[in-house]
Every structure is written in structure tokens, then in C-alpha cells.
Motif scaffolding. Structure first.
Motif, PDB file in Angstrom:
ATOM      1  N   VAL A   6       0.486  -1.143   0.154  1.00  0.00           N
ATOM      2  CA  VAL A   6      -0.118  -0.220   0.258  1.00  0.00           C
ATOM      3  C   VAL A   6       1.133   0.910   0.337  1.00  0.00           C
ATOM      4  N   ALA A   7       0.846   2.315  -0.896  1.00  0.00           N
ATOM      5  CA  ALA A   7       1.614   4.118  -0.817  1.00  0.00           C
ATOM      6  C   ALA A   7       0.712   4.152  -0.493  1.00  0.00           C
ATOM      7  N   ILE A   8       1.384   4.904   0.488  1.00  0.00           N
ATOM      8  CA  ILE A   8       0.595   5.905   1.737  1.00  0.00           C
ATOM      9  C   ILE A   8       0.825   7.814   1.062  1.00  0.00           C
ATOM     10  N   ASP A   9      -0.219   7.835   0.374  1.00  0.00           N
ATOM     11  CA  ASP A   9       0.311   8.940  -0.849  1.00  0.00           C
ATOM     12  C   ASP A   9      -0.800  10.294   0.170  1.00  0.00           C
ATOM     13  N   LEU A  10      -0.186   9.662   1.518  1.00  0.00           N
ATOM     14  CA  LEU A  10      -1.475  11.694   2.246  1.00  0.00           C
ATOM     15  C   LEU A  10       0.349  11.753   2.571  1.00  0.00           C
ATOM     16  N   ILE A  30       4.107  -1.022   3.625  1.00  0.00           N
ATOM     17  CA  ILE A  30       3.650  -0.278   3.729  1.00  0.00           C
ATOM     18  C   ILE A  30       4.597   0.495   3.091  1.00  0.00           C
ATOM     19  N   GLU A  31       3.960   1.308   2.349  1.00  0.00           N
ATOM     20  CA  GLU A  31       4.848   2.119   1.495  1.00  0.00           C
ATOM     21  C   GLU A  31       4.397   3.789   2.176  1.00  0.00           C
ATOM     22  N   LEU A  32       5.628   4.396   2.676  1.00  0.00           N
ATOM     23  CA  LEU A  32       5.271   5.963   3.144  1.00  0.00           C
ATOM     24  C   LEU A  32       5.968   6.469   1.651  1.00  0.00           C
ATOM     25  N   ALA A  59      10.302   3.770   2.573  1.00  0.00           N
ATOM     26  CA  ALA A  59      10.279   4.698   2.624  1.00  0.00           C
ATOM     27  C   ALA A  59      10.559   4.751   0.950  1.00  0.00           C
ATOM     28  N   ASP A  60       9.798   5.288   0.716  1.00  0.00           N
ATOM     29  CA  ASP A  60       9.727   6.233  -1.096  1.00  0.00           C
ATOM     30  C   ASP A  60      10.681   7.948  -0.430  1.00  0.00           C
ATOM     31  N   LEU A  61      12.097   6.929  -1.068  1.00  0.00           N
ATOM     32  CA  LEU A  61      12.813   8.681  -0.623  1.00  0.00           C
ATOM     33  C   LEU A  61      12.966   9.038  -2.053  1.00  0.00           C
ATOM     34  N   LYS A  62      13.059   7.797  -2.818  1.00  0.00           N
ATOM     35  CA  LYS A  62      13.649   8.756  -4.844  1.00  0.00           C
ATOM     36  C   LYS A  62      14.533   8.946  -4.364  1.00  0.00           C
ATOM     37  N   THR A  63      15.691   8.583  -3.510  1.00  0.00           N
ATOM     38  CA  THR A  63      16.937   8.950  -3.729  1.00  0.00           C
ATOM     39  C   THR A  63      17.385   9.075  -5.513  1.00  0.00           C
ATOM     40  N   LEU A 134       8.987  -0.666 -11.837  1.00  0.00           N
ATOM     41  CA  LEU A 134       8.289  -0.530 -12.847  1.00  0.00           C
ATOM     42  C   LEU A 134       7.012   0.162 -13.053  1.00  0.00           C
ATOM     43  N   HIS A 135       7.809   1.571 -12.661  1.00  0.00           N
ATOM     44  CA  HIS A 135       7.002   2.927 -12.302  1.00  0.00           C
ATOM     45  C   HIS A 135       6.710   3.944 -13.419  1.00  0.00           C
ATOM     46  N   ALA A 136       5.283   4.395 -13.280  1.00  0.00           N
ATOM     47  CA  ALA A 136       4.820   5.243 -14.664  1.00  0.00           C
ATOM     48  C   ALA A 136       4.428   6.256 -12.816  1.00  0.00           C
ATOM     49  N   GLU A 140       2.403  10.895 -14.509  1.00  0.00           N
ATOM     50  CA  GLU A 140       2.589  10.371 -16.171  1.00  0.00           C
ATOM     51  C   GLU A 140       1.412   9.770 -16.026  1.00  0.00           C
ATOM     52  N   GLN A 141       0.812   9.081 -15.250  1.00  0.00           N
ATOM     53  CA  GLN A 141      -0.437   8.720 -14.875  1.00  0.00           C
ATOM     54  C   GLN A 141      -1.885   8.974 -15.801  1.00  0.00           C
ATOM     55  N   TRP A 142      -0.870  10.715 -15.016  1.00  0.00           N
ATOM     56  CA  TRP A 142      -2.182  11.820 -15.529  1.00  0.00           C
ATOM     57  C   TRP A 142      -1.989  11.937 -17.251  1.00  0.00           C
ATOM     58  N   ALA A 165       4.700  -0.464  -9.877  1.00  0.00           N
ATOM     59  CA  ALA A 165       3.454   0.724  -9.821  1.00  0.00           C
ATOM     60  C   ALA A 165       3.325   1.936 -11.102  1.00  0.00           C
ATOM     61  N   GLY A 166       1.365   1.912 -10.529  1.00  0.00           N
ATOM     62  CA  GLY A 166       1.828   3.731 -12.034  1.00  0.00           C
ATOM     63  C   GLY A 166      -0.166   2.466 -11.696  1.00  0.00           C
ATOM     64  N   GLY A 167      -1.272   3.439 -11.174  1.00  0.00           N
ATOM     65  CA  GLY A 167      -2.531   3.062 -11.566  1.00  0.00           C
ATOM     66  C   GLY A 167      -2.682   1.644 -10.915  1.00  0.00           C
ATOM     67  N   VAL A 168      -2.217   1.095 -10.268  1.00  0.00           N
ATOM     68  CA  VAL A 168      -2.909  -0.599  -9.830  1.00  0.00           C
ATOM     69  C   VAL A 168      -4.147  -0.264  -9.109  1.00  0.00           C
ATOM     70  N   VAL A 186       0.320  -0.624  -5.143  1.00  0.00           N
ATOM     71  CA  VAL A 186      -1.396   0.075  -4.617  1.00  0.00           C
ATOM     72  C   VAL A 186      -0.949   1.336  -4.060  1.00  0.00           C
ATOM     73  N   GLY A 187      -1.438   3.283  -5.029  1.00  0.00           N
ATOM     74  CA  GLY A 187      -2.070   3.816  -4.111  1.00  0.00           C
ATOM     75  C   GLY A 187      -3.521   4.532  -3.879  1.00  0.00           C
ATOM     76  N   ALA A 188      -2.985   5.330  -4.581  1.00  0.00           N
ATOM     77  CA  ALA A 188      -4.768   5.599  -5.572  1.00  0.00           C
ATOM     78  C   ALA A 188      -5.805   4.521  -4.556  1.00  0.00           C
ATOM     79  N   ALA A 189      -5.641   3.610  -5.269  1.00  0.00           N
ATOM     80  CA  ALA A 189      -7.096   2.560  -5.240  1.00  0.00           C
ATOM     81  C   ALA A 189      -7.855   2.002  -3.959  1.00  0.00           C
TER      82      ALA A 189
HETATM   83  O1  5RP Z   1       5.147   6.787  -5.801  1.00  0.00           O
HETATM   84  C1  5RP Z   1       4.243   6.795  -6.340  1.00  0.00           C
HETATM   85  C2  5RP Z   1       4.344   8.102  -7.127  1.00  0.00           C
HETATM   86  O2  5RP Z   1       5.582   8.469  -7.141  1.00  0.00           O
HETATM   87  C3  5RP Z   1       2.824   6.034  -5.684  1.00  0.00           C
HETATM   88  O3  5RP Z   1       2.738   6.156  -4.514  1.00  0.00           O
HETATM   89  C4  5RP Z   1       2.729   4.472  -6.704  1.00  0.00           C
HETATM   90  O4  5RP Z   1       2.412   5.571  -8.033  1.00  0.00           O
HETATM   91  C5  5RP Z   1       1.532   4.102  -6.805  1.00  0.00           C
HETATM   92  O5  5RP Z   1       0.452   5.156  -6.568  1.00  0.00           O
HETATM   93  P1  5RP Z   1      -0.677   4.604  -7.585  1.00  0.00           P
HETATM   94  O6  5RP Z   1      -1.736   3.692  -7.376  1.00  0.00           O
HETATM   95  O7  5RP Z   1      -1.774   5.887  -6.662  1.00  0.00           O
HETATM   96  O8  5RP Z   1      -0.405   5.365  -8.374  1.00  0.00           O
END
Ligand code: 5RP
Length: 210
Positions: A6-10, A30-32, A59-63, A134-136, A140-142, A165-168, A186-189
Motif C-alpha cells: 500500500v502506497a500511502i500518499d497522504l 507499507i509504503e510511506l 520509505a519512498d525516498l526517491k534518492t 516499474l513505475h509510471a 505520467e498517469q495523468w 506501480a502506476g495506477g494498479v 497500490v496507492g489511490a485505489a
Molecule cells: O510513488 C508514487 C508516485 O510517485 C505512488 O505511490 C505510486 O505511483 C502508487 O500510487 P498509485 O497507485 O496511486 O499510482
């Protein structure tokens, strides 16, 4: 067995802990999210690990630079996994892996914005990372015409451990796992669902049945 992340984008520790409490029974990781960590600092990592010691805290640091230093900060705070950008130099990834080894933890490479995600995944796995995302990203999703099918096709030919990751969501998670992804992110879903626990439970069941 494939994992559910779970991607917690709060944006606050309080919101993140409240969501995690609801969905923890159904998730493995649990992803922060990056904005959460930027907003709250490494204290949110510690708070989450203390609340869920049995889960992998990601921890999604994106270093992008100073890999060893940034990874060390997050591991000391309680992270089990940290992200480094695939676009970063190999030295940055190697530095983060060094910190991970020192702590008995792991590094995940995030391929956002990288032109050839599969090629980079195959390169960086040799550097000792756990798996490659493998991440959009959200931007990019928008973008008009985006389809998660691109990532699903990439996972099927990657030949190395990957997450997607990217709209799962519940409609595509079975294809994500059948393509060979070891982790569905999975974040937004989940966090955007009316009932996040029910959404996480449905995703868990779909993953286990795939
Ligand atoms: O790392 C992220 C954005 O950079 C999101 O956490 C990742 O894309 C997952 O979220 P969603 O399921 O909403 O796409």
C-alpha cells in the motif's frame, strides 16, 4: 506468493497511521510516499515501524544522490526498504546498497522517467538491489493516453524481480501479478477508496487467486 504494497500518499503521520491501521491485515508492505516523508521527515518512518513491526516499511525516498547517507538515515529511522532513482548514477545505488547491507535491509530502484525501464532493471539488479519498481508516476498517469498495460508488458519481459506501480487497481491487479510482478503497489485505489479496508481486502484476494 506475490506481495501487496500500500502506497500511502497522504501528508501527515496521523493520516498515514490511521490508514495503515485499517489496511494492515491485508498488506505485506507499507509504503510511506515521498510527499509524506518530505512533509513529516524521518519521524513518520519510526512511527509507522513502531505501529507495525511485523510489516515491511518502505520509505519512498526517491534518492537521486548521496545514496549511502540518505538510505542510512531512513534505515536508522526504521525503514526496511528505501528507493533510489534508476536515473541516478550507479555509484548512488551502490552507496544505498552498502547502507542496506550494514543494516540488514534492502534497496528498491524506482524507474520513473527512465526511457528504457527494462534495460535499467536488468542493469541495477546486478548492483544488489532487492527488486526494481516499474513505475509510471502520478504525472505520467495523468498524461493523455497513459495505460498501465505498458508496465505489464515490461514486467513480462524483464526477467528480474520487479514491482509495478502506476495506477494498479482491482481491475488490473490480476494481470499485474500474472505478468510476473512480485509486488503490486497500490496507492489511490486504496487511500482514495470509500472503504480502504475493503479495497485492500479485495486486492489481497485477487493477488492470492492470481
Ligand atoms: O510513488 C508514487 C508516485 O510517485 C505512488 O505511490 C505510486 O505511483 C502508487 O500510487 P498509485 O497507485 O496511486 O499510482
Amino acid at each position: 506468493m506475490a506481495k501487496l504494497q500500500v502506497a500511502i500518499d497522504l501528508l501527515t503521520t496521523e493520516e498515514a497511521l490511521a490508514l495503515a491501521a485499517k489496511v494492515a491485515p491485508y498488506v505485506d508492505i507499507i509504503e510511506l510516499g515521498t510527499p509524506l516523508i518530505k512533509n513529516m521527515g524521518s519521524s513518520v518512518i519510526t512511527a509507522m515501524k513502531n505501529a507495525h513491526p511485523d510489516k515491511l516499511v518502505f520509505a519512498d525516498l526517491k534518492t537521486a544522490d548521496a545514496g549511502e547517507l540518505e538510505a542510512d538515515i531512513a534505515f536508522k529511522a526504521g525503514a526496511d526498504l528505501v528507493t533510489v532513482m534508476g536515473a541516478a548514477g550507479n555509484a548512488t545505488i551502490i552507496g544505498a546498497v552498502k547502507a542496506a547491507k550494514a543494516h540488514g535491509k534492502g534497496v528498491v530502484v524506482d524507474t520513473i522517467g527512465y526511457p528504457d525501464r527494462v534495460k535499467r532493471a536488468q542493469e541495477v539488479i546486478e548492483l544488489g538491489v532487492e527488486f526494481v519498481e516499474l513505475h509510471a508516476g502520478l504525472d505520467e498517469q495523468w498524461t493523455a493516453g497513459y495505460s498501465i498495460q505498458v508496465l505489464i508488458d515490461e514486467a513480462a519481459r524483464a526477467g528480474v524481480p520487479v514491482s509495478i506501480a502506476g495506477g494498479v487497481n482491482i481491475d488490473n491487479v490480476t494481470a499485474v501479478i500474472k505478468a510476473g510482478a512480485q509486488v503490486a503497489v497500490v496507492g489511490a485505489a486504496i487511500y482514495g477508496a470509500e472503504d480502504p479496508a475493503a479495497a485492500a481486502k479485495a486486492l489481497r484476494e485477487a493477488i492470492d487467486a492470481a
